[in-house]
Design a protein around this motif. Structure first.
Motif, PDB file in Angstrom:
ATOM      1  N   PHE A  53      -2.204  10.611  -3.506  1.00  0.00           N
ATOM      2  CA  PHE A  53      -2.829  10.239  -2.236  1.00  0.00           C
ATOM      3  C   PHE A  53      -2.906  11.471  -1.343  1.00  0.00           C
ATOM      4  O   PHE A  53      -1.937  12.233  -1.203  1.00  0.00           O
ATOM      5  CB  PHE A  53      -1.997   9.138  -1.566  1.00  0.00           C
ATOM      6  CG  PHE A  53      -2.625   8.560  -0.333  1.00  0.00           C
ATOM      7  CD1 PHE A  53      -3.868   7.955  -0.385  1.00  0.00           C
ATOM      8  CD2 PHE A  53      -1.975   8.629   0.893  1.00  0.00           C
ATOM      9  CE1 PHE A  53      -4.451   7.414   0.741  1.00  0.00           C
ATOM     10  CE2 PHE A  53      -2.549   8.094   2.033  1.00  0.00           C
ATOM     11  CZ  PHE A  53      -3.783   7.486   1.958  1.00  0.00           C
ATOM     12  N   HIS A  87       2.071   7.895  -2.627  1.00  0.00           N
ATOM     13  CA  HIS A  87       1.685   8.191  -4.007  1.00  0.00           C
ATOM     14  C   HIS A  87       1.350   9.665  -4.139  1.00  0.00           C
ATOM     15  O   HIS A  87       0.752  10.275  -3.240  1.00  0.00           O
ATOM     16  CB  HIS A  87       0.480   7.327  -4.403  1.00  0.00           C
ATOM     17  CG  HIS A  87       0.218   7.288  -5.876  1.00  0.00           C
ATOM     18  ND1 HIS A  87      -0.395   8.314  -6.534  1.00  0.00           N
ATOM     19  CD2 HIS A  87       0.501   6.343  -6.811  1.00  0.00           C
ATOM     20  CE1 HIS A  87      -0.504   8.011  -7.815  1.00  0.00           C
ATOM     21  NE2 HIS A  87       0.034   6.797  -8.008  1.00  0.00           N
ATOM     22  N   THR A 142       1.397   4.687   0.383  1.00  0.00           N
ATOM     23  CA  THR A 142       0.793   5.918   0.905  1.00  0.00           C
ATOM     24  C   THR A 142       1.575   7.162   0.516  1.00  0.00           C
ATOM     25  O   THR A 142       1.170   8.274   0.861  1.00  0.00           O
ATOM     26  CB  THR A 142       0.676   5.839   2.439  1.00  0.00           C
ATOM     27  OG1 THR A 142       1.979   5.585   2.989  1.00  0.00           O
ATOM     28  CG2 THR A 142      -0.280   4.736   2.852  1.00  0.00           C
ATOM     29  N   TYR A 146      -7.384   6.396  -1.885  1.00  0.00           N
ATOM     30  CA  TYR A 146      -6.506   5.336  -2.360  1.00  0.00           C
ATOM     31  C   TYR A 146      -7.225   4.397  -3.334  1.00  0.00           C
ATOM     32  O   TYR A 146      -6.639   3.974  -4.334  1.00  0.00           O
ATOM     33  CB  TYR A 146      -5.950   4.532  -1.175  1.00  0.00           C
ATOM     34  CG  TYR A 146      -4.739   3.718  -1.559  1.00  0.00           C
ATOM     35  CD1 TYR A 146      -3.485   4.307  -1.625  1.00  0.00           C
ATOM     36  CD2 TYR A 146      -4.857   2.378  -1.880  1.00  0.00           C
ATOM     37  CE1 TYR A 146      -2.369   3.574  -1.994  1.00  0.00           C
ATOM     38  CE2 TYR A 146      -3.747   1.634  -2.269  1.00  0.00           C
ATOM     39  CZ  TYR A 146      -2.507   2.238  -2.324  1.00  0.00           C
ATOM     40  OH  TYR A 146      -1.407   1.512  -2.706  1.00  0.00           O
ATOM     41  N   ILE A 174       0.874  -1.180   0.000  1.00  0.00           N
ATOM     42  CA  ILE A 174       0.000   0.000   0.000  1.00  0.00           C
ATOM     43  C   ILE A 174       0.900   1.216   0.000  1.00  0.00           C
ATOM     44  O   ILE A 174       1.541   1.549   1.002  1.00  0.00           O
ATOM     45  CB  ILE A 174      -0.933   0.002   1.230  1.00  0.00           C
ATOM     46  CG1 ILE A 174      -1.712  -1.310   1.307  1.00  0.00           C
ATOM     47  CG2 ILE A 174      -1.869   1.204   1.164  1.00  0.00           C
ATOM     48  CD1 ILE A 174      -2.576  -1.591   0.119  1.00  0.00           C
TER      49      ILE A 174
END
Length: 848
Positions: free
Chosen positions: A493, A490, A488, A658, A486
């Motif tokens: 995001f 990005h 986070t 997300y 995952i």
């Protein structure tokens, strides 16, 4: 006659009819012909038998003629009859002719008095006939008698219409004189198709059976119901004469005596009777053929050219030639690959305007159906908040957390990502289904070789199924990759800080500008009590749904804001043929007038899916069905703790951000994966490996076995091609005959000794080409002098040469207006050559 080409026109049409009847087709040609129509017992059979001078037609009560009889009369020294279906057999006994007609009729129609439009071709050679071709059709009737079909009247009418509606068909309307002419069935149906009476020839029979003191003088003089071609009266044998075997020659003599002795018909006796009728029909049919021959030739040439390309490959066709089979196999496999690729890439030669298929349908799956399935599984607000609350509580356990746990965020995100598996695999299944249908569609062009088509379909669909497994594995791998980490960090995001500042309504990301998303026709389903269903022009924007009276968008009926709207599926009604979906307000408010929801109907399910995808773009999402009842859920599912509520809202915003990133990534990567592993792979397989698989699947001879339909089609095309060529050859022969037949030459012994020298040539006599080209004088500068020809019928023969040398060149005669197009010089020469020959005979008589 000076030009026997005219006499050959009717036999020409007979040859054309035989040429096309032998292959069982008319080639959609309207050949010049005479159709005999009339009511039952009107005397049609007697008229035809009088022409031949023999009893040869079936007789009896009710409907006797149940198939069209094409009767070709040919002047010949020997008398006999021939049927086209009995080639080589000559019938001398005309009782056998009658029996053969009855047997051939029963062979097609059975013995239940049914009718058929398949003709019987009968050719009669006799010294007593003129060249003539007629079609004897069933007599019209009103009431079915005995075991006749109930709709026999309409069956016969339809058959007659098939013949007499053609402009090239002359109509011989036979009417008995002892009935009211205004009620004549023959004249009535002829007037329907020939209202001006230009193609109709009237025949009045049974003149000898009229009541005493009455006559048909006004009818025969063409005064009562005038026809362009007039009427001819005939007197046939009575039923007593027929039963008594009265000779037809004696009947014709009695007919002649009747007209000469009857006071009402004595002055027109020379234009009455069967011999005159036969002569009239011969002349009118000859003239009619001459007029229609240029158009007929042009039509034949056009049809021959249209068949040239298709027949070219059949001319030297040998079914068992291995070289041909190998070449055909290579060409068909190559063409299959080209068609398959064109259907996917959208560059096909023939564009389907009725429905989506191939690449267009796959594009809709990628960009409408798949996004719609993603939205359906992700956006269920109530269930998602419940899951977030449970995750936070389970992470904290017995403790009360002060901070938002990231483990709860990861758990919820992974669960949402895992839900992408089902719609992704469904998307692959839909593409597989479309590719398989596409392969079957492209293989339909191989129907000429059934075994090859079956093997091609089997090999290609098997390969598509193999790529399906690989593609699904890759799609699942994509989802597993997303689950493995995952990210986070990005760039898209929002992070924890921004998530806490977002409002609850931020999950609805509707475009800010009021842009138009879709326009189109939809039907609003409303009960009949409230006005009934109506079709409107709908305009969907980012903020509202409006509908108008029509596409001009001038008269707006209603505008519905999109706030708090959702979509719902609706089952079709019992009598409805349209597909329906509904829009409703989540706050239980009326959507339109007093309706809590409005039902919108489309013609196809694809239109429904497309509209749903458009509503998704506008932020209107489908309703989520509750799988589990809410009674089983605890009352305190959502805590009233403000801190927990803030944590739920924060994680909700993070999950929303997300999952949006993941959805965007999957929506981008899934079509690429399918294109690479399935679609492009299938195209490459067809181009590079399909041929090898076909060779390994069985014997080439087995693969390239022709279907029976293809063999029949090839034979029909070849027969049609040769029939057209034969028809053009026949027309060419008659034209050549017309031009080359010379007129009789003037006797040299009677030539005057003191005539002047010839203008051109060395041999006295008529010109070598009696038919001048179109536009030239009919007798330009003859070889020796000739008296002039008057320009008016009443002018004396010597009106032009009263003051000039009788042997000087005559003045030119203005050419008559052309009756045919300028390009058809051969036919024009045919029409003028007889006149030229007559002029030369006149010249010889005057010299003598």
């Amino acid at each position: 006659m000076g030009n026997r080409g005219m006499e050959d026109l009717i036999p020409l049409i007979n040859k054309l009819q035989d040429a096309f009847s032998s292959i069982g087709q008319s080639c959609n040609l309207d050949l010049p012909q005479i159709a005999v129509v009339g009511g039952q017992s009107a005397g049609k059979s007697s008229v035809l038998e009088n022409f031949v001078g023999r009893d040869f037609l079936p007789r009896g009560s009710g409907i006797v003629t149940r198939r069209p009889l094409i009767l070709q009369l040919i002047n010949n020294k020997a008398e006999h009859a021939e049927f086209l279906h009995c080639k080589g057999k000559k019938f001398v006994d005309f009782d056998e002719v009658r029996s053969e007609i009855e047997a051939e009729t029963d062979r097609i129609t059975g013995s239940n008095k049914g009718i058929s439009n398949i003709p019987i071709n009968l050719r009669v050679y006799s010294p007593n006939v003129l060249n003539l071709t007629l079609i004897d059709l069933p007599g019209m009737t009103k009431v079915a008698v005995g075991d006749q079909p109930v709709d026999i009247e309409f069956q016969i009418r339809d058959m007659l219409m098939q013949f007499i509606t053609k402009e090239s068909c002359l109509i011989l309307a036979v009417t008995p004189a002892n009935t009211d002419l205004a009620n004549s069935d023959a004249l009535k149906i002829a007037k329907e198709v020939d209202p001006q009476g230009l193609r109709t020839i009237g025949v009045i029979t049974k003149l000898d059976l009229m009541d005493e003191g009455t006559d048909a003088k006004d009818i025969l003089e063409n005064k009562l119901l005038p026809l362009r071609r007039g009427y001819v009266g005939v007197v046939n044998r009575s039923q007593k004469d027929i039963d008594g075997k009265k000779d037809i020659r004696a009947a014709l003599a009695a007919e002649r005596k009747f007209f000469l002795s009857h006071p009402a018909y004595r002055h027109i006796a020379e234009r009455m009777g069967t011999p005159h009728l036969q002569k009239t029909l011969n002349q009118q049919l000859t003239n009619h053929i001459r007029e229609t021959l240029p158009g007929l030739r042009n039509k034949l040439q056009g049809q021959l050219l249209s068949l040239e390309k298709e027949v070219e490959e059949y001319k030297n066709f040998r079914p068992d030639d291995p070289t041909r089979k190998t070449k055909a196999l290579l060409q068909m496999v190559q063409q299959f690959g080209v068609d398959f690729e064109k259907c996917i890439e959208g560059s096909g030669d023939q564009v389907d305007t009725k429905e989506l298929s191939g690449g267009a349908k796959i594009n809709r799956i990628f960009h409408e159906r798949f996004p719609f399935e993603l939205i359906r599984i992700v956006f269920d607000e109530k269930e998602l908040r419940r899951e977030i609350s449970h995750a936070i509580k389970n992470v904290h356990g017995v403790r009360t957390g002060l901070f938002t746990p990231d483990l709860a965020f990861e758990a919820i995100v992974k669960k949402q990502i895992f839900k992408l598996r089902a719609p992704s695999l469904k998307c692959v299944d839909m593409v597989v289904s479309e590719l398989t249908a596409l392969a079957v569609k492209c293989a339909s062009k191989l129907n000429s070789y059934p075994r090859l088509r079956e093997e091609t379909e089997r090999i290609v669909t098997t390969h598509i199924r193999e790529t399906e497994g690989k593609t699904k594995d890759q799609v699942l791998l994509l989802i597993d990759i997303e689950l493995s980490y995952i990210n986070t960090n990005h760039e898209d995001f929002i992070g924890f800080a921004n998530a806490q500042q977002r409002s609850t309504a931020s999950n609805k990301k509707r475009p800010m500008s009021n842009q138009v998303i879709r326009k189109g026709w939809l039907t609003i389903n409303i009960s009949i009590m409230k006005g009934g269903s109506k079709e409107y022009w709908f305009v969907l924007t980012a903020e509202s749904l409006s509908w108008y009276k029509d596409e001009e968008e001038k008269e707006k009926k209603y505008m519905l804001p999109l706030d708090n709207l959702k979509l719902r599926d609706v089952e079709r009604g019992f009598m409805s043929t349209k597909h329906v979906f509904a829009i409703f307000n989540t706050e239980q408010r009326n959507v339109y007038k007093d309706l809590r929801q409005i039902e919108l109907a489309c013609e196809t399910q694809e239109d429904v899916d497309s509209w749903k995808a458009s509503f998704l773009r506008a932020g209107v999402y489908p309703e989520k069905d509750q799988v589990e009842g809410e009674e089983s859920a605890p009352v305190d599912t959502f805590s009233m703790d403000p801190q927990l509520e803030r944590q739920v809202e924060t994680i909700r915003n993070l999950v929303d951000s997300y999952t949006g990133i993941i959805n965007k990534s999957i929506r981008d990567l899934l079509p690429k994966t399918i294109m690479h592993l399935m679609i492009n792979n299938s195209k490459d397989f067809i181009h590079s490996e399909l041929l090898a698989y076909l060779y390994s699947s069985g014997d080439q001879n087995t693969l390239m076995e022709e279907s029976a339909d293809q063999a029949q089609h090839r034979d029909e095309m070849l027969r049609m091609y040769h029939a057209l060529k034969e028809a053009l050859q026949i027309i060419g022969d008659i034209t050549t005959t017309t031009i080359s037949t010379p007129c009789p030459a003037a006797p040299t012994s009677t030539a005057p000794p003191s005539r002047p020298p010839v203008v051109r040539g060395t041999t006295p006599g008529p010109p070598t080409n009696p038919s001048p080209p179109f536009g030239a004088p009919l007798n330009p500068s003859p070889a020796f002098g000739a008296p002039p020809i008057p320009s008016r019928p009443n002018q004396p023969m010597n009106a032009f040469n009263s003051h000039q040398d009788p042997f000087s060149a005559p003045p030119q005669i203005p050419s008559r207006p052309a009756r045919v197009p300028p390009g058809d010089n051969k036919i024009r020469r045919t029409s003028y050559s007889l006149n030229n020959c007559s002029l030369w005979w006149l010249l010889i008589a005057l010299i003598l």
